[in-house]
Design a protein around this motif. Structure first.
Motif, PDB file in Angstrom:
ATOM      1  N   GLU A  44     -29.443  17.308   9.322  1.00  0.00           N
ATOM      2  CA  GLU A  44     -28.151  16.467   8.142  1.00  0.00           C
ATOM      3  C   GLU A  44     -29.219  15.025   7.417  1.00  0.00           C
ATOM      4  OE1 GLU A  44     -25.111  15.598  10.585  1.00  0.00           O
ATOM      5  OE2 GLU A  44     -24.242  18.129  11.321  1.00  0.00           O
ATOM      6  N   TRP A  45     -29.461  14.891   7.912  1.00  0.00           N
ATOM      7  CA  TRP A  45     -30.301  13.163   7.685  1.00  0.00           C
ATOM      8  C   TRP A  45     -31.467  14.033   6.805  1.00  0.00           C
ATOM      9  CZ3 TRP A  45     -30.023   8.123   6.694  1.00  0.00           C
ATOM     10  CH2 TRP A  45     -31.184   6.923   6.150  1.00  0.00           C
ATOM     11  N   GLN A  46     -32.089  14.618   6.501  1.00  0.00           N
ATOM     12  CA  GLN A  46     -33.244  15.361   5.424  1.00  0.00           C
ATOM     13  C   GLN A  46     -32.066  15.666   4.296  1.00  0.00           C
ATOM     14  OE1 GLN A  46     -36.126  14.335   6.858  1.00  0.00           O
ATOM     15  NE2 GLN A  46     -37.218  15.415   6.454  1.00  0.00           N
ATOM     16  N   ALA A  47     -31.489  16.888   4.385  1.00  0.00           N
ATOM     17  CA  ALA A  47     -30.875  16.483   3.606  1.00  0.00           C
ATOM     18  C   ALA A  47     -29.647  16.349   3.042  1.00  0.00           C
ATOM     19  CB  ALA A  47     -29.818  18.158   4.352  1.00  0.00           C
ATOM     20  N   GLY A  48     -29.147  15.039   4.054  1.00  0.00           N
ATOM     21  CA  GLY A  48     -28.061  13.911   3.138  1.00  0.00           C
ATOM     22  C   GLY A  48     -29.082  12.879   1.921  1.00  0.00           C
ATOM     23  N   VAL A  49     -29.875  12.192   2.931  1.00  0.00           N
ATOM     24  CA  VAL A  49     -30.553  11.395   2.237  1.00  0.00           C
ATOM     25  C   VAL A  49     -32.418  11.694   1.603  1.00  0.00           C
ATOM     26  CG1 VAL A  49     -31.421   8.869   2.634  1.00  0.00           C
ATOM     27  CG2 VAL A  49     -29.444  10.047   4.508  1.00  0.00           C
ATOM     28  N   THR A  50     -32.779  12.567   2.297  1.00  0.00           N
ATOM     29  CA  THR A  50     -34.466  12.648   1.971  1.00  0.00           C
ATOM     30  C   THR A  50     -35.141  13.643   0.802  1.00  0.00           C
ATOM     31  OG1 THR A  50     -34.988  12.280   4.599  1.00  0.00           O
ATOM     32  CG2 THR A  50     -36.974  12.955   3.020  1.00  0.00           C
ATOM     33  N   GLU A  51     -34.654  14.756   1.832  1.00  0.00           N
ATOM     34  CA  GLU A  51     -33.947  15.774   0.241  1.00  0.00           C
ATOM     35  C   GLU A  51     -33.678  15.286  -0.970  1.00  0.00           C
ATOM     36  OE1 GLU A  51     -32.810  19.480   1.926  1.00  0.00           O
ATOM     37  OE2 GLU A  51     -34.332  19.533   3.118  1.00  0.00           O
TER      38      GLU A  51
ATOM     39  N   GLY B 262     -35.733  15.663  -4.535  1.00  0.00           N
ATOM     40  CA  GLY B 262     -35.601  15.655  -5.820  1.00  0.00           C
ATOM     41  C   GLY B 262     -34.791  14.937  -6.809  1.00  0.00           C
ATOM     42  N   LEU B 263     -34.292  13.713  -6.438  1.00  0.00           N
ATOM     43  CA  LEU B 263     -34.625  12.556  -7.811  1.00  0.00           C
ATOM     44  C   LEU B 263     -36.324  12.792  -8.266  1.00  0.00           C
ATOM     45  CD1 LEU B 263     -31.986   9.728  -6.561  1.00  0.00           C
ATOM     46  CD2 LEU B 263     -32.019  11.244  -8.545  1.00  0.00           C
ATOM     47  N   ARG B 264     -37.095  11.774  -7.189  1.00  0.00           N
ATOM     48  CA  ARG B 264     -38.275  11.485  -7.838  1.00  0.00           C
ATOM     49  C   ARG B 264     -38.903  13.178  -8.691  1.00  0.00           C
ATOM     50  NH1 ARG B 264     -42.941  13.379  -5.591  1.00  0.00           N
ATOM     51  NH2 ARG B 264     -41.694  13.855  -3.104  1.00  0.00           N
TER      52      ARG B 264
ATOM     53  N   ALA C 183     -38.460   4.667  -1.530  1.00  0.00           N
ATOM     54  CA  ALA C 183     -37.650   5.232  -0.472  1.00  0.00           C
ATOM     55  C   ALA C 183     -37.834   6.727  -0.061  1.00  0.00           C
ATOM     56  CB  ALA C 183     -36.563   5.254  -1.667  1.00  0.00           C
ATOM     57  N   GLU C 184     -38.096   7.571  -0.247  1.00  0.00           N
ATOM     58  CA  GLU C 184     -38.250   8.447   0.482  1.00  0.00           C
ATOM     59  C   GLU C 184     -39.019   8.570   1.445  1.00  0.00           C
ATOM     60  OE1 GLU C 184     -40.217  13.252  -0.101  1.00  0.00           O
ATOM     61  OE2 GLU C 184     -40.154  11.506  -1.983  1.00  0.00           O
ATOM     62  N   LEU C 185     -40.374   8.087   1.601  1.00  0.00           N
ATOM     63  CA  LEU C 185     -40.972   7.664   2.751  1.00  0.00           C
ATOM     64  C   LEU C 185     -40.298   6.917   3.699  1.00  0.00           C
ATOM     65  CD1 LEU C 185     -44.316   7.821   3.638  1.00  0.00           C
ATOM     66  CD2 LEU C 185     -44.555   5.258   2.644  1.00  0.00           C
TER      67      LEU C 185
END
Length: 195
Positions: free
Chosen positions: A78-85, A89-91, A114-116
């Protein structure tokens, strides 16, 4: 006869002295690891943070108990889908811009940072899950010494059906996945400690 998978307190103590983030940086810098991780992420939606987590345990002669992983896998997913991904995607969207301005390049770099940080947070969650179990044997066990090669072991941890559904890949994709896991297995093998 003693259970060979019963958690060894010496291995667990060594794990507690080796932060997952430090392992992640060292492992990711090894030849071919970055490319293999990105291939697995793009081809099979493998969570690279979970992959690194399993590699970290492996180097200490440990593995997560499959029955204990479900809730943590869901939480980290959920963290990956809601934040990291979202950040990824934006990057990637900004990377496609023709003739990007300096401002756009700076924005893309900030999003990359931020992704890192989001990935580092995810690794921290995995580490906390492993370290803070009370008692730790509820979540971790010794990795059996009589197992397949490291790449296959890692593949079984990440691509086994977790939700009862098995992914179906074409022959070319299967070969690419096996190649990526082989690279990772070869790079994990030299990192093994004495058991």
């Amino acid at each position: 006869m003693l259970d060979s998978t019963a958690l060894d307190s010496t291995r667990f103590a060594a794990l507690q002295q080796a932060p997952l983030w430090d392992f992640a940086l060292a492992f990711y810098a090894r030849p071919g690891v970055e490319q293999a991780c990105l291939a697995l992420q793009d081809i099979a939606a493998v969570d690279v943070c979970e992959l690194v987590f399993h590699g970290w345990l492996f180097t200490h002669g440990l593995e997560a108990r499959p029955e204990a992983l479900s809730a943590q896998r869901q939480s980290c997913g959920e963290w990956q889908a809601g934040v990291t991904e979202v950040l990824r995607g934006l990057r990637r969207d900004l990377k496609r811009a023709e003739r990007p301005s300096e401002t756009l390049l700076a924005l893309r770099e900030r999003i990359k940072q931020a992704e890192l940080l989001a990935e580092r947070e995810n690794l921290q969650r995995w580490q906390t899950w492993a370290w803070d179990a009370d008692p730790p044997w509820q979540r971790l066990q010794n990795k059996p010494t009589m197992s397949n090669d490291t790449g296959i072991w890692l593949q079984e941890r990440l691509l086994s059906p977790h939700d009862g559904q098995r992914s179906v890949f074409d022959e070319v994709t299967v070969e690419a996945l096996q190649d990526a896991f082989d690279v990772l297995g070869r790079q994990l093998d030299p990192l093994q400690r004495a058991r």
